[in-house]
Design an enzyme around this catalytic site. Structure first.
Site, PDB file in Angstrom:
ATOM      1  CB  SER A  22      12.958   3.615 -23.289  1.00 38.20           C
ATOM      2  OG  SER A  22      12.410   3.318 -22.064  1.00 38.20           O
ATOM      3  CE  LYS A  71       5.776  -0.125 -16.119  1.00 37.43           C
ATOM      4  NZ  LYS A  71       6.848  -0.661 -15.531  1.00 37.43           N
ATOM      5  CG  ASP A 107       9.023  -3.775 -15.659  1.00 37.73           C
ATOM      6  OD1 ASP A 107      10.534  -2.579 -16.405  1.00 37.73           O
ATOM      7  OD2 ASP A 107       8.281  -2.952 -15.468  1.00 37.73           O
ATOM      8  N   GLY A 131      10.831  -3.519   0.758  1.00 36.52           N
ATOM      9  CA  GLY A 131       9.337  -3.177  -0.835  1.00 36.52           C
ATOM     10  C   GLY A 131       7.891  -4.078  -0.516  1.00 36.52           C
ATOM     11  CB  ALA A 132       5.159  -4.820  -0.884  1.00 34.17           C
TER      12      ALA A 132
HETATM   13  P1  NAP Z   1       5.463   1.591  -5.377  1.00 27.94           P
HETATM   14  O1  NAP Z   1       4.556   1.040  -6.198  1.00 27.94           O
HETATM   15  O2  NAP Z   1       5.083   3.571  -5.513  1.00 27.94           O
HETATM   16  O3  NAP Z   1       6.073   1.453  -3.988  1.00 27.94           O
HETATM   17  C1  NAP Z   1       6.754   1.201  -3.377  1.00 27.94           C
HETATM   18  C2  NAP Z   1       7.454   1.180  -1.864  1.00 27.94           C
HETATM   19  O4  NAP Z   1       8.040   1.694  -1.526  1.00 27.94           O
HETATM   20  C3  NAP Z   1       6.612   1.061  -1.149  1.00 27.94           C
HETATM   21  O5  NAP Z   1       6.482  -0.315  -0.635  1.00 27.94           O
HETATM   22  C4  NAP Z   1       6.089   1.476   0.071  1.00 27.94           C
HETATM   23  O6  NAP Z   1       5.963   1.549   1.585  1.00 27.94           O
HETATM   24  C5  NAP Z   1       7.746   1.966   0.044  1.00 27.94           C
HETATM   25  N1  NAP Z   1       8.612   3.480   1.040  1.00 27.94           N
HETATM   26  C6  NAP Z   1       8.150   4.387   0.157  1.00 27.94           C
HETATM   27  N2  NAP Z   1       8.383   5.140   0.587  1.00 27.94           N
HETATM   28  C7  NAP Z   1       9.272   4.582   1.731  1.00 27.94           C
HETATM   29  C8  NAP Z   1       9.434   4.767   2.980  1.00 27.94           C
HETATM   30  N3  NAP Z   1      10.227   6.551   3.644  1.00 27.94           N
HETATM   31  N4  NAP Z   1      10.672   4.387   4.133  1.00 27.94           N
HETATM   32  C9  NAP Z   1      10.292   2.972   3.954  1.00 27.94           C
HETATM   33  N5  NAP Z   1       9.554   2.269   2.595  1.00 27.94           N
HETATM   34  C10 NAP Z   1       9.076   3.556   1.511  1.00 27.94           C
HETATM   35  O7  NAP Z   1       6.457   2.420  -6.118  1.00 27.94           O
HETATM   36  P2  NAP Z   1       7.426   1.154  -7.777  1.00 27.94           P
HETATM   37  O8  NAP Z   1       6.783   0.796  -8.555  1.00 27.94           O
HETATM   38  O9  NAP Z   1       7.515  -0.166  -6.711  1.00 27.94           O
HETATM   39  O10 NAP Z   1       8.786   1.711  -7.559  1.00 27.94           O
HETATM   40  C11 NAP Z   1       9.975   1.582  -6.066  1.00 27.94           C
HETATM   41  C12 NAP Z   1      11.046   2.398  -6.898  1.00 27.94           C
HETATM   42  O11 NAP Z   1      11.367   1.622  -7.602  1.00 27.94           O
HETATM   43  C13 NAP Z   1      11.323   3.519  -7.297  1.00 27.94           C
HETATM   44  O12 NAP Z   1      12.106   4.272  -7.116  1.00 27.94           O
HETATM   45  C14 NAP Z   1      11.942   3.802  -8.859  1.00 27.94           C
HETATM   46  O13 NAP Z   1      12.510   3.881  -9.624  1.00 27.94           O
HETATM   47  C15 NAP Z   1      12.409   2.025  -8.986  1.00 27.94           C
HETATM   48  N6  NAP Z   1      12.291   1.018 -10.498  1.00 27.94           N
HETATM   49  C16 NAP Z   1      12.997   0.574 -10.780  1.00 27.94           C
HETATM   50  C17 NAP Z   1      13.243  -0.175 -12.039  1.00 27.94           C
HETATM   51  C18 NAP Z   1      14.724  -0.578 -12.599  1.00 27.94           C
HETATM   52  O14 NAP Z   1      14.418  -0.346 -14.118  1.00 27.94           O
HETATM   53  N7  NAP Z   1      15.866  -0.559 -12.789  1.00 27.94           N
HETATM   54  C19 NAP Z   1      12.229  -0.126 -12.531  1.00 27.94           C
HETATM   55  C20 NAP Z   1      10.768   0.023 -11.578  1.00 27.94           C
HETATM   56  C21 NAP Z   1      10.614   0.878 -10.670  1.00 27.94           C
HETATM   57  P3  NAP Z   1       4.196   1.875   1.391  1.00 27.94           P
HETATM   58  O15 NAP Z   1       3.501   0.003   1.472  1.00 27.94           O
HETATM   59  O16 NAP Z   1       4.893   1.156   2.905  1.00 27.94           O
HETATM   60  O17 NAP Z   1       3.998   2.636   0.806  1.00 27.94           O
END
Ligand code: NAP
Length: 446
Positions: A22, A71, A107, A131-132
């Protein structure tokens, strides 16, 4: 950057925070837009967000971005909330209006802008979200807000998909539902963390069976082209990578901080700086700082760092000195060439190679075919010895060598080094200056 008593302060709070790009994104926007702002990163521990917000008021800091894990807490502590942040129950942007802190969430809107940037609208579309988690909530809520016709949520833990659908439907009735299939999707988005720095797929998707107009997105941005996007692209589908969401959430936040509209040319600059469509390759003699400068470049661009020597060690299951002593240099060079070939098609990475990698012309050609820009780091032999110190054991070609012998080895490589795209003299530079110089040269190329 010329900081004066009038310069307005911005920053990001979170923990951990040192990896955040950032500061680089916002300071670049301020510089390119000619605005007198400066942006820093602050590590704030759990339980100290309220103090950070008091500090923001006391020091008249104009804006904060908020990242993991604060957040939701930031949302709860704001004096005022933007309606979208209220729906989200989480804030990633705080604007300080004379002591009154208003919370926003950029976001999800950043994701929508990243689609628009690539010519994709979600209006009336049927979207499937994998994803959720926290990010899925932002993406789904923003898509519902932007007029998506229907949102299907697929998640490993089905109940979480149902809960997320319920939360979305509270504000946008009947738009979202938990589901299992991809049939007829207009847009598919991976919001799971699967694919981050690996080749794993978040789900077993048969991209060939999707409509040919389906757009496939991933919010994971390291690597820039995830396995998920690569497979979709091979099936002829349009893809959108995750770096755009990261850029655009920052752009929208910067617009809120400064009450301006960021020029498209500046947004394009941020894309070029972080997408690294052409990977940056660092080569050059041992001890010129390829690893430390490479890591510094990654912290400026958010790119993935790849070290070919580490990949060789992984492949051979032994250290480089052991490969040299057991199989000799020529075997090491063969494996090095194989590793370089295996990086074919890598985008958005900073790749550090061993100092002898470019001695083989085929390696330079392979790297160039993959669209990389090859920077050769140059330093005089005194600086090389100073950097390496007494640690020559891990460098079989320098171990036990006098300075004159090392100089002769360096001179024998000059011709090969001259074949690189750019030469950077790092003799009198700190790693920060060298990384800045490389990024500037990279951005100045066509
Ligand atoms: P989070 O709240 O921990 O959610 C993770 C999600 O991934 C859940 O739905 C989880 O499923 C699923 N998951 C994890 N391991 C898995 C597996 N082995 N197989 C299938 N599903 C799996 O994380 P988050 O904050 O949403 O972030 C998710 C990703 O988005 C991260 O990699 C982050 O770096 C990226 N992101 C990118 C941006 C951007 O600006 N581009 C912004 C925010 C986040 P369960 O519910 O079953 O555990």
């Amino acid at each position: 950057m010329n900081i004066t008593g009038k310069t307005i302060q911005l920053g990001v709070i979170g923990n951990p925070i040192s990896h955040s790009i950032s500061p680089q994104l916002h300071n670049t926007m301020a510089e390119k837009m000619g605005l007198d702002y400066t942006y820093s990163a602050y590590r704030v521990r759990r339980g100290e967000v309220a103090k950070a917000l008091d500090g923001m008021r006391a020091l008249n800091i104009r804006g904060f971005n908020v990242t993991i894990p604060h957040k939701v807490t930031a949302h709860d502590l704001c004096d005022e909330l933007d309606p979208f942040a209220k729906k989200m129950g989480a804030c990633n942007t705080l604007v300080n209006n004379d002591g009154v802190i208003k919370g926003y969430n950029t976001d999800g809107p950043g994701f929508i802008r990243s689609l628009l940037h690539k010519g994709v609208s979600v209006k009336d579309k049927f979207v499937i979200v994998l994803g959720a988690g926290g990010a899925a909530q932002g993406v789904c809520m923003a898509m519902a807000d932007a007029g998506a016709r229907m949102i299907g949520i697929i998640n490993r833990t089905y109940e979480k998909a149902e809960k997320l659908a319920e939360r979305i439907n509270k504000y946008y009735p009947s738009v979202a539902h938990a589901c299992n299939g991809f049939v007829d999707a207009d847009i598919v988005v991976n919001t799971t963390s699967v694919g981050m720095n690996t080749n794993e797929m978040p789900a077993d998707v048969d991209f060939e069976s999707l409509k040919k107009e389906t757009v496939v997105c991933d919010i994971v941005y390291c690597p820039r082209e995830t396995a998920f996007l690569k497979k979709a692209s091979e099936a002829g589908l349009k893809t959108v990578g995750g770096i755009g969401m990261l850029i655009n959430q920052a752009v929208i936040a910067f617009e809120l901080f400064t009450n301006t509209k960021v020029d498209e040319t500046v947004v394009d600059y941020l894309y070029r700086m972080t997408e690294l469509e052409k990977s940056i390759v660092l080569t050059g003699f041992m001890g010129t700082g390829k690893t430390s400068i490479g890591k510094r470049l990654c912290s400026l661009t958010g790119a993935q760092f790849i070290d070919t020597d580490s990949l060789i060690e992984e492949k051979m299951g032994m250290s480089i000195p052991d490969i040299f002593s057991k199989y000799g240099e020529s075997c090491f060079r063969d494996v090095e060439s194989e590793v370089i070939k295996s990086l074919a098609g890598y985008k958005g990475a900073v790749i550090s190679t061993g100092g002898g990698a470019v001695l083989r012309r085929e390696n330079i050609d392979t790297l160039r075919e993959n669209g990389a820009v090859i920077f050769c780091l140059k330093a005089d032999i005194e600086r090389v010895f100073k950097n390496i110190g007494t640690n020559t054991e891990s460098r079989p070609l320098l171990n036990g060598k006098t300075m004159d012998e090392a100089r002769a080895l360096l001179e024998s490589r000059c011709e090969a080094y001259a074949n690189c795209d750019e030469e950077i003299d790092v003799t009198d530079c700190e790693k920060e200056q060298s990384a800045d110089k490389i990024l500037e040269l990279y951005m100045g190329r066509d």
